[in-house]
Structure formats: C-alpha cells, structure tokens
Design a protein around this motif. Structure first.
Motif, short mmCIF file in Angstrom:
data_model
loop_
_atom_site.label_atom_id
_atom_site.label_comp_id
_atom_site.label_asym_id
_atom_site.label_seq_id
_atom_site.Cartn_x
_atom_site.Cartn_y
_atom_site.Cartn_z
N ASP A 1 -27.78 -16.81 -11.70
CA ASP A 1 -28.86 -15.61 -10.72
C ASP A 1 -30.09 -15.75 -11.73
O ASP A 1 -31.52 -15.89 -11.40
CB ASP A 1 -28.13 -14.74 -10.99
N ALA A 2 -29.75 -17.11 -12.96
CA ALA A 2 -31.07 -16.72 -13.65
C ALA A 2 -31.39 -18.15 -13.11
O ALA A 2 -32.62 -17.90 -13.79
CB ALA A 2 -30.30 -17.14 -15.43
N ALA A 3 -31.26 -18.83 -12.58
CA ALA A 3 -31.93 -19.74 -11.92
C ALA A 3 -32.65 -19.50 -9.97
O ALA A 3 -33.39 -20.61 -9.51
CB ALA A 3 -31.54 -21.35 -11.82
N ALA A 4 -32.82 -18.20 -9.51
CA ALA A 4 -32.88 -18.29 -8.60
C ALA A 4 -34.57 -17.73 -7.78
O ALA A 4 -35.66 -17.80 -8.84
CB ALA A 4 -32.41 -16.83 -8.68
N ARG B 1 -36.17 -36.91 -16.73
CA ARG B 1 -36.96 -37.86 -17.49
C ARG B 1 -36.20 -39.37 -17.40
O ARG B 1 -36.39 -39.75 -17.76
CB ARG B 1 -37.84 -37.58 -17.56
N LYS B 2 -35.39 -38.70 -18.23
CA LYS B 2 -34.82 -39.37 -19.23
C LYS B 2 -33.06 -40.55 -18.00
O LYS B 2 -32.20 -40.98 -18.62
CB LYS B 2 -34.00 -38.74 -20.79
N GLY B 3 -33.29 -39.86 -16.91
CA GLY B 3 -32.15 -40.39 -16.57
C GLY B 3 -31.05 -39.78 -16.65
O GLY B 3 -29.94 -40.31 -15.42
N ALA B 4 -30.95 -38.88 -17.14
CA ALA B 4 -29.33 -37.55 -16.93
C ALA B 4 -29.06 -36.65 -15.43
O ALA B 4 -30.09 -36.73 -15.19
CB ALA B 4 -29.78 -36.36 -17.69
N MET B 5 -28.25 -37.22 -14.59
CA MET B 5 -28.04 -36.32 -13.31
C MET B 5 -27.37 -35.62 -13.77
O MET B 5 -26.01 -34.99 -14.57
CB MET B 5 -27.60 -37.54 -12.97
N TRP B 6 -27.52 -33.78 -12.47
CA TRP B 6 -26.50 -33.32 -12.29
C TRP B 6 -26.10 -33.09 -10.90
O TRP B 6 -27.70 -33.42 -9.49
CB TRP B 6 -27.54 -31.66 -12.44
N LEU B 7 -25.19 -31.92 -10.67
CA LEU B 7 -25.02 -31.83 -8.97
C LEU B 7 -24.80 -30.75 -8.91
O LEU B 7 -23.62 -29.81 -9.74
CB LEU B 7 -23.17 -32.65 -8.48
N VAL B 8 -25.54 -29.72 -8.84
CA VAL B 8 -25.31 -28.48 -8.48
C VAL B 8 -24.77 -28.25 -7.45
O VAL B 8 -25.29 -27.94 -6.22
CB VAL B 8 -26.48 -27.91 -8.42
N ALA C 1 -36.82 -23.34 -13.79
CA ALA C 1 -35.58 -21.79 -14.44
C ALA C 1 -34.63 -22.73 -14.69
O ALA C 1 -33.85 -22.31 -15.60
CB ALA C 1 -35.61 -21.00 -13.71
N LEU C 2 -33.87 -23.46 -13.54
CA LEU C 2 -32.43 -24.69 -14.15
C LEU C 2 -32.67 -24.80 -14.64
O LEU C 2 -32.06 -25.44 -15.65
CB LEU C 2 -32.12 -24.88 -12.91
N GLY C 3 -33.91 -25.87 -15.09
CA GLY C 3 -33.98 -26.59 -15.73
C GLY C 3 -33.81 -25.84 -17.23
O GLY C 3 -33.65 -26.11 -18.84
N SER C 4 -34.46 -24.51 -17.76
CA SER C 4 -34.18 -23.84 -19.09
C SER C 4 -32.88 -23.29 -18.69
O SER C 4 -32.04 -23.72 -20.20
CB SER C 4 -35.15 -22.77 -18.76
N LEU C 5 -32.14 -23.25 -18.22
CA LEU C 5 -30.80 -22.14 -18.32
C LEU C 5 -30.36 -23.58 -18.67
O LEU C 5 -29.20 -23.57 -19.61
CB LEU C 5 -30.28 -22.15 -17.09
N LEU C 6 -30.34 -25.10 -18.23
CA LEU C 6 -29.79 -26.39 -18.80
C LEU C 6 -30.14 -26.74 -19.95
O LEU C 6 -29.82 -28.32 -20.54
CB LEU C 6 -29.88 -27.54 -18.18
N ARG D 1 -28.25 -20.01 -1.68
CA ARG D 1 -28.60 -19.19 -3.12
C ARG D 1 -29.70 -20.29 -2.95
O ARG D 1 -30.41 -21.82 -2.79
CB ARG D 1 -27.93 -19.83 -3.86
N ALA D 2 -31.16 -19.58 -3.44
CA ALA D 2 -32.04 -20.30 -3.72
C ALA D 2 -32.34 -20.70 -5.69
O ALA D 2 -32.33 -19.59 -6.24
CB ALA D 2 -34.16 -19.23 -3.88
#
Length: 177
Positions: free
Chosen positions: A173-176, A63-70, A82-87, A76-77
């Motif tokens: 795996d934690a974000a599956a 929401r703040k505009g930060a970006m990621w390329l995963v 869950a990924l947001g929590s991991l990050l 991979r599901a």
C-alpha cells in the motif's frame, strides 16, 4: 541474444519440468490452458470465471544491477519511486527482456514467481504483496503465457523457498501509485 526476445525462445526449464517439480514438492495446482496472454488486460478478457487472486509480476533492477521480482495482485498500482523508497532508497526501473531471459529464463508476458526455478544463482530478491497472499487460490503462468496454474498461497511461498529464495512479504500500500 538480440534485443528482440520472442515467444520462440525455449526457457531453461520447461513448463513440464516445472510442474514435475511442483509435484515433487507436494504443491497442488489446477491447470488452465488458454491462448497466449501478454498483459493483465488480455488475462481479464479471456479468463472468464477463473477463481482466485489474479496476479502480475514486475521484474525490476536498480542502477547497480540488483534485481527484484515483485509479485502482486493484477490491479495493484505500483509507483516505482515509492517502492524504491520502501526498499531502502533504491532507484528502480524495469529489467530488460534480455536480462529477464538470462536470469529468470522467461520472456515478457510469461514472468511469474515460478520462473525463480531458473534463478539458480539466487540473484533476484522476491517481494510478495501481503494483500495478495490473502487470496485463495493465486493464479500464475508456469513459465509460458499459454497456461495458468492456480496454487494456494502457502504453496507459492514453499515453492519460492525451495528455489533458495527467502521472500519478503511487504504491505505494498505504501508503494501504491
């Protein structure tokens, strides 16, 4: 730019310029030309016996505009919550086609870690799936979805670093999902 981004948009860096940069860096690759591929399903249907790890790339923002390329293996599901929590507790959503073009210089269907060549402001945080890096070679589009190139995992990391990014290698795996 309009809300509709098409494959007629010319990326800021051409595929040929990208391949020349890989040559400059000493990154060996094998090139495979093919019809346009827009989804993992398209890729699976047309790739035949192309060896190695086949990957997908998720362009995300918070929401703040930060970006990621995963960058992860194609099957991979990934659960965005869950990924947001991991990050660190961020709320993730997919970046728009316009943002994708503005920051990485590619259209949907052509996203890959090679698009980081266009992120000269280093705005994107790069996440590489640890399990993906165990495959040899790894297959990605070089800025267009009509070509796939295969590279060694260590060469992928070297390229990402040469673009000014420090990739985070995470066990997804934690974000599956």
């Amino acid at each position: 730019m309009s809300d509709s981004v098409t494959d007629s948009v010319v990326p800021p860096t051409s595929p040929e310029a990208l391949l020349a940069r890989l040559d400059e860096l000493g990154v060996a690759y094998v090139r495979h030309d093919h019809p346009p591929l827009f989804t993992v399903e398209d890729s699976k249907a047309l790739r035949g016996d192309l060896p190695g790890g086949h990957c997908k790339n998720l362009f995300l923002r918070d929401r703040k505009g930060a970006m990621w390329l995963v960058v992860c293996l194609e099957d991979r599901a990934v659960d965005l919550k869950a990924l947001g929590s991991l990050l660190g507790g961020v709320r993730l959503s997919f970046g728009s086609a316009d943002r994708l073009m503005r920051v990485l210089g590619v259209v949907p269907g052509a996203v890959s870690p090679f698009a980081l060549i266009n992120d000269t402001a280093v705005e994107v945080t790069v996440i590489l799936d640890k399990a993906m890096l165990a495959h040899r070679p790894l297959n990605y589009h070089p800025l267009v979805n009509t070509v796939t190139i295969a590279v060694a995992p260590e060469d992928l990391v070297r390229f990402v670093e040469a673009c000014g990014h420090t990739p985070q290698v995470l066990d997804l795996d934690a974000a599956a999902g």
